[in-house]
Scaffold this motif. Structure first.
Motif, mmCIF file in Angstrom:
data_model
loop_
_atom_site.group_PDB
_atom_site.id
_atom_site.type_symbol
_atom_site.label_atom_id
_atom_site.label_comp_id
_atom_site.label_asym_id
_atom_site.label_seq_id
_atom_site.Cartn_x
_atom_site.Cartn_y
_atom_site.Cartn_z
ATOM 1 N N PRO A 23 0.861 -1.175 -0.105
ATOM 2 C CA PRO A 23 0.187 -0.031 0.008
ATOM 3 C C PRO A 23 0.797 1.280 -0.191
ATOM 4 O O PRO A 23 1.954 1.395 0.833
ATOM 5 N N VAL A 24 0.303 2.367 -0.637
ATOM 6 C CA VAL A 24 1.057 3.663 -0.845
ATOM 7 C C VAL A 24 -0.119 4.670 -0.428
ATOM 8 O O VAL A 24 -1.176 4.400 -1.065
ATOM 9 N N VAL A 25 0.182 5.614 0.603
ATOM 10 C CA VAL A 25 -0.726 6.683 0.734
ATOM 11 C C VAL A 25 -0.582 7.736 0.227
ATOM 12 O O VAL A 25 0.797 8.240 0.263
ATOM 13 N N TYR A 26 -1.584 8.495 -0.322
ATOM 14 C CA TYR A 26 -1.444 9.801 -0.935
ATOM 15 C C TYR A 26 -2.217 10.794 -0.280
ATOM 16 O O TYR A 26 -3.386 10.592 -0.209
ATOM 17 N N HIS A 27 -1.749 11.766 0.379
ATOM 18 C CA HIS A 27 -2.399 12.754 0.917
ATOM 19 C C HIS A 27 -2.749 14.008 0.039
ATOM 20 O O HIS A 27 -2.030 14.286 -0.905
ATOM 21 N N GLY A 28 -3.648 14.773 0.385
ATOM 22 C CA GLY A 28 -4.061 15.985 -0.758
ATOM 23 C C GLY A 28 -4.309 15.797 -2.080
ATOM 24 O O GLY A 28 -4.279 16.519 -2.862
#
Length: 126
Positions: A23-28
């Motif tokens: 998993p890779v989390v992207y904010h904004g």
């Protein structure tokens, strides 16, 4: 939460048979961008991620599918659900918001050819 400030988790799926994903989390994330623009962004970002092993950085990802949305039920599949492709696989010409992506949605990012092969014969190697 506004469309310009959403958090999206992208599950990079390297192998369906071996249940190999990260998993890779992207904010904004701006949900008003097209799916194609988001795919291009993720493809450019993944090779520069320091915590990912090289097989994940250099893979031929080409398809996004909704795995889970906040406050809704999860599937029992360990990697990705094999059902409802017509609703859950994102069309490149629509916006993320129009495709059903909201804040805290989890998306699978994978090679469509590998997915079709696994869907035809859903056997795990372990």
């Amino acid at each position: 939460m506004s469309a310009e400030n959403s958090t999206i988790t992208v599950r990079l799926i390297r192998s369906f048979e071996h249940r190999n994903f990260r998993p890779v989390v992207y904010h904004g994330v701006n949900l008003d961008q097209t799916v194609k623009q988001f795919i291009t962004f993720v493809r450019k970002d993944v090779p520069s991620r320091t915590g990912l092993p090289p097989p994940f950085k250099n893979y031929k990802y080409d398809t996004l599918k909704i795995i889970h949305q906040a406050h809704k039920s999860k599937t029992g599949e360990l990697v990705v659900s094999l059902e409802d492709d017509d609703k859950l696989i994102l069309k490149e010409d629509s916006t993320l918001k129009a495709a059903g992506v909201a804040n805290e949605t989890e998306l699978a990012f994978f090679c469509e050819e590998d997915y079709r092969n696994y869907k035809a014969n859903p056997v795990s190697a372990w």
